[in-house]
Scaffold this motif. Structure first.
Motif, PDB file in Angstrom:
ATOM      1  N   TRP A 269      40.747  35.318  50.280  1.00 53.18           N
ATOM      2  CA  TRP A 269      41.040  34.908  48.909  1.00 53.18           C
ATOM      3  C   TRP A 269      42.451  35.321  48.501  1.00 53.18           C
ATOM      4  O   TRP A 269      43.116  34.621  47.731  1.00 53.18           O
ATOM      5  CB  TRP A 269      40.011  35.481  47.943  1.00 53.18           C
ATOM      6  N   ALA A 270      42.924  36.465  48.993  1.00 54.57           N
ATOM      7  CA  ALA A 270      44.292  36.880  48.672  1.00 54.57           C
ATOM      8  C   ALA A 270      45.301  35.876  49.230  1.00 54.57           C
ATOM      9  O   ALA A 270      46.276  35.515  48.555  1.00 54.57           O
ATOM     10  CB  ALA A 270      44.566  38.282  49.225  1.00 54.57           C
ATOM     11  N   LEU A 271      45.056  35.411  50.455  1.00 55.65           N
ATOM     12  CA  LEU A 271      45.948  34.406  51.035  1.00 55.65           C
ATOM     13  C   LEU A 271      45.865  33.103  50.244  1.00 55.65           C
ATOM     14  O   LEU A 271      46.896  32.503  49.897  1.00 55.65           O
ATOM     15  CB  LEU A 271      45.594  34.181  52.501  1.00 55.65           C
ATOM     16  N   TYR A 272      44.639  32.659  49.969  1.00 61.30           N
ATOM     17  CA  TYR A 272      44.480  31.406  49.230  1.00 61.30           C
ATOM     18  C   TYR A 272      45.200  31.470  47.884  1.00 61.30           C
ATOM     19  O   TYR A 272      45.960  30.559  47.520  1.00 61.30           O
ATOM     20  CB  TYR A 272      43.003  31.087  48.998  1.00 61.30           C
ATOM     21  N   ARG A 273      44.970  32.549  47.127  1.00 61.28           N
ATOM     22  CA  ARG A 273      45.542  32.625  45.781  1.00 61.28           C
ATOM     23  C   ARG A 273      47.059  32.742  45.819  1.00 61.28           C
ATOM     24  O   ARG A 273      47.752  32.234  44.930  1.00 61.28           O
ATOM     25  CB  ARG A 273      44.921  33.784  45.002  1.00 61.28           C
ATOM     26  N   ALA A 274      47.601  33.399  46.841  1.00 65.04           N
ATOM     27  CA  ALA A 274      49.058  33.485  46.972  1.00 65.04           C
ATOM     28  C   ALA A 274      49.658  32.107  47.266  1.00 65.04           C
ATOM     29  O   ALA A 274      50.685  31.723  46.684  1.00 65.04           O
ATOM     30  CB  ALA A 274      49.435  34.475  48.065  1.00 65.04           C
ATOM     31  N   VAL A 275      49.028  31.353  48.160  1.00 65.37           N
ATOM     32  CA  VAL A 275      49.522  30.013  48.478  1.00 65.37           C
ATOM     33  C   VAL A 275      49.394  29.098  47.264  1.00 65.37           C
ATOM     34  O   VAL A 275      50.320  28.347  46.930  1.00 65.37           O
ATOM     35  CB  VAL A 275      48.771  29.429  49.686  1.00 65.37           C
ATOM     36  N   GLU A 276      48.264  29.169  46.588  1.00 66.76           N
ATOM     37  CA  GLU A 276      48.054  28.348  45.391  1.00 66.76           C
ATOM     38  C   GLU A 276      49.144  28.628  44.354  1.00 66.76           C
ATOM     39  O   GLU A 276      49.751  27.697  43.799  1.00 66.76           O
ATOM     40  CB  GLU A 276      46.683  28.655  44.806  1.00 66.76           C
ATOM     41  N   SER A 277      49.414  29.897  44.101  1.00 64.60           N
ATOM     42  CA  SER A 277      50.441  30.262  43.130  1.00 64.60           C
ATOM     43  C   SER A 277      51.828  29.893  43.628  1.00 64.60           C
ATOM     44  O   SER A 277      52.676  29.425  42.855  1.00 64.60           O
ATOM     45  CB  SER A 277      50.375  31.752  42.821  1.00 64.60           C
ATOM     46  N   GLY A 278      52.081  30.116  44.918  1.00 63.96           N
ATOM     47  CA  GLY A 278      53.391  29.796  45.472  1.00 63.96           C
ATOM     48  C   GLY A 278      53.710  28.321  45.360  1.00 63.96           C
ATOM     49  O   GLY A 278      54.828  27.942  44.964  1.00 63.96           O
ATOM     50  N   MET A 292      58.607  33.792  47.642  1.00 68.11           N
ATOM     51  CA  MET A 292      58.122  35.148  47.830  1.00 68.11           C
ATOM     52  C   MET A 292      56.606  35.177  47.984  1.00 68.11           C
ATOM     53  O   MET A 292      56.057  35.909  48.815  1.00 68.11           O
ATOM     54  CB  MET A 292      58.553  36.043  46.666  1.00 68.11           C
ATOM     55  N   LEU A 293      55.908  34.379  47.181  1.00 66.18           N
ATOM     56  CA  LEU A 293      54.462  34.318  47.284  1.00 66.18           C
ATOM     57  C   LEU A 293      54.017  33.759  48.636  1.00 66.18           C
ATOM     58  O   LEU A 293      53.051  34.247  49.239  1.00 66.18           O
ATOM     59  CB  LEU A 293      53.893  33.470  46.144  1.00 66.18           C
ATOM     60  N   LEU A 294      54.708  32.745  49.117  1.00 67.71           N
ATOM     61  CA  LEU A 294      54.352  32.187  50.426  1.00 67.71           C
ATOM     62  C   LEU A 294      54.653  33.168  51.548  1.00 67.71           C
ATOM     63  O   LEU A 294      53.899  33.261  52.529  1.00 67.71           O
ATOM     64  CB  LEU A 294      55.097  30.865  50.639  1.00 67.71           C
ATOM     65  N   GLU A 295      55.743  33.926  51.410  1.00 74.68           N
ATOM     66  CA  GLU A 295      56.016  34.953  52.411  1.00 74.68           C
ATOM     67  C   GLU A 295      54.914  36.002  52.400  1.00 74.68           C
ATOM     68  O   GLU A 295      54.460  36.460  53.455  1.00 74.68           O
ATOM     69  CB  GLU A 295      57.362  35.611  52.140  1.00 74.68           C
ATOM     70  N   PHE A 296      54.500  36.398  51.205  1.00 70.53           N
ATOM     71  CA  PHE A 296      53.402  37.357  51.083  1.00 70.53           C
ATOM     72  C   PHE A 296      52.168  36.848  51.824  1.00 70.53           C
ATOM     73  O   PHE A 296      51.475  37.606  52.515  1.00 70.53           O
ATOM     74  CB  PHE A 296      53.072  37.612  49.612  1.00 70.53           C
ATOM     75  N   ALA A 297      51.871  35.566  51.681  1.00 68.79           N
ATOM     76  CA  ALA A 297      50.698  34.990  52.349  1.00 68.79           C
ATOM     77  C   ALA A 297      50.787  35.158  53.858  1.00 68.79           C
ATOM     78  O   ALA A 297      49.770  35.351  54.540  1.00 68.79           O
ATOM     79  CB  ALA A 297      50.542  33.525  51.971  1.00 68.79           C
ATOM     80  N   THR A 298      51.997  35.087  54.414  1.00 69.88           N
ATOM     81  CA  THR A 298      52.127  35.252  55.873  1.00 69.88           C
ATOM     82  C   THR A 298      51.810  36.662  56.315  1.00 69.88           C
ATOM     83  O   THR A 298      51.467  36.885  57.480  1.00 69.88           O
ATOM     84  CB  THR A 298      53.550  34.885  56.347  1.00 69.88           C
TER      85      THR A 298
END
Length: 300
Positions: A269-278, A292-298
Motif C-alpha cells: 500500500w505504501a508503494l501504491y499510494r506513493a505512485v498514485e500521489s506521484g 520524489m514520490l516515484l523515487e520513494f516508491a522504488t
C-alpha cells in the motif's frame, strides 16, 4: 457577531485552488460573515499558512469558548469529515461542535494548529503517531456513508492508466498489480483517517489526549492503508539521509510490528499510494514533488 479580522483566503489556499475555484474563493469572506452571525462567533484571525483545500478561521463562541471555523473547498468531503468526527466523538480526534456541510462549514474545537507531531524528533513523532492512529480504527457503523478503499482507489485508476505509457510505466504497472492483489483479500473493514500523517496530528489542551488527529479524508478499509501514508512522512528529510532505501524498509517493518499488521501489505500500500500521489503531482505540473514520490516508491 463582529469580526476582529477580515477573513480573506490565505495565499497558499488561493494558489492551490487556482482559477477553477475563483468563485468560491471570492465568496469566502461573505460566507464566513454569514456563519459568524448565524453561530454567534467572533473571528480572531485566519490560520496561516493554512491548508490547500480549506480555510480555518480562529473564533470565539458567545460564551467565550475558543473554536475553529473550517471552510472546505468545493469537492472536499465536508459531510464525510463531519460524519467521521462525530463517529469518533473526540476519541483520538478533534471534536466537531456544529456543522453546515452543504456550505462546506465545520465548527471544531480549537487545537494548537501551529504545533503538530512534526515539531517532535522523528522517533518520538512516530511513536505518538502510532498511538494516535490506533484510537481511530473503529467499526464504521451500520449503513455508514464512507467510501471504501476499493472505491477510492478505483477513482484513481484512469489517471494511473493514462500514465502507464510514460516514464513511470513500470511503477504504475506494479502499483496497479499490488492494488488488485491487496483488494482481493482485504483482512478488515475499519473506519480510517484516510490522510494520516504527522502533520495531521495536532497538540491539544482538551485534557483527553496531548495529541489529536484532524483533517480526515475518511474511508473504510484495512489499517495498512492508513499506515501507508505515514511510511513516507518527512520525505524530504528521508531523501537527504544516507541509505534512504534501507531506512524506508526499516520504517515499514517497525510500523508493521507496532500495530501487528502484515509488513508486505503495508509495503504494497505504501508503494501504491506513493505512485498514485506521484502521478497526481506530475499531472498537476508539480514535477519535483512527483518525481520524489516515484523515487520513494522504488525504495520499497
Amino acid at each position: 457577531m463582529a469580526a476582529a479580522v477580515t477573513p480573506c483566503p490565505p495565499r497558499r489556499l488561493a494558489r492551490a485552488q487556482g482559477a477553477g475555484a475563483a468563485d468560491w474563493l471570492a465568496e469566502l469572506p461573505a460566507l464566513v460573515e454569514r456563519l459568524l452571525d448565524r453561530w454567534e462567533l467572533t473571528a480572531e484571525r485566519v490560520a496561516e499558512p493554512g491548508g490547500r483545500s480549506s480555510m480555518t478561521v480562529l473564533v470565539r463562541r458567545a460564551d467565550g469558548e475558543r473554536a475553529a471555523l473550517k471552510l472546505c473547498a468545493p469537492g472536499a468531503p465536508a459531510a464525510l469529515e463531519e460524519a467521521a468526527l462525530r463517529r469518533w466523538d473526540g476519541h483520538g480526534a478533534v471534536r466537531v461542535l456544529r456543522g453546515a456541510p452543504d456550505e462546506g462549514a465545520l465548527l471544531l474545537e480549537r487545537l494548537r494548529g501551529e504545533t503538530s507531531l512534526r515539531a517532535l524528533p522523528e522517533a518520538k513523532a512516530m511513536l505518538e503517531a502510532v498511538s494516535a492512529v490506533r484510537r481511530l480504527w473503529i467499526d464504521p457503523g451500520a449503513e455508514h456513508p464512507f467510501p471504501t478503499v476499493a472505491l477510492r482507489t478505483a477513482r484513481s485508476e484512469p489517471a494511473l492508466l493514462a500514465a502507464a505509457d510514460g516514464e513511470a510505466g513500470p511503477l504504475v504497472a506494479e502499483a496497479l498489480r499490488l492494488r488488485e492483489s491487496l483488494m482481493a483479500d482485504a483482512p478488515e473493514q475499519l473506519l480510517l483517517h484516510g490522510d494520516f500523517r504527522q502533520g495531521a496530528v495536532l497538540a491539544s489542551d482538551s485534557g483527553r489526549a496531548p495529541w489529536l488527529a484532524a483533517g480526515p479524508e475518511p474511508v473504510v478499509g484495512e489499517r495498512a492503508w492508513d499506515l501507508a501514508r505515514l511510511v513516507r512522512d518527512r520525505l524530504h528529510d528521508l531523501a537527504a539521509s544516507p541509505g534512504a532505501p534501507a531506512v524506508t524498509r526499516r520504517r515499514v517493518t517497525r510500523l508493521a510490528d507496532a500495530v501487528e499488521v502484515d509488513a508486505e501489505r503495508l509495503r504494497g500500500w505504501a508503494l501504491y499510494r506513493a505512485v498514485e500521489s506521484g502521478v497526481g503531482h506530475l499531472a498537476a505540473g508539480r514535477r519535483a514533488e512527483g518525481e520524489m514520490l516515484l523515487e520513494f516508491a522504488t525504495w520499497l
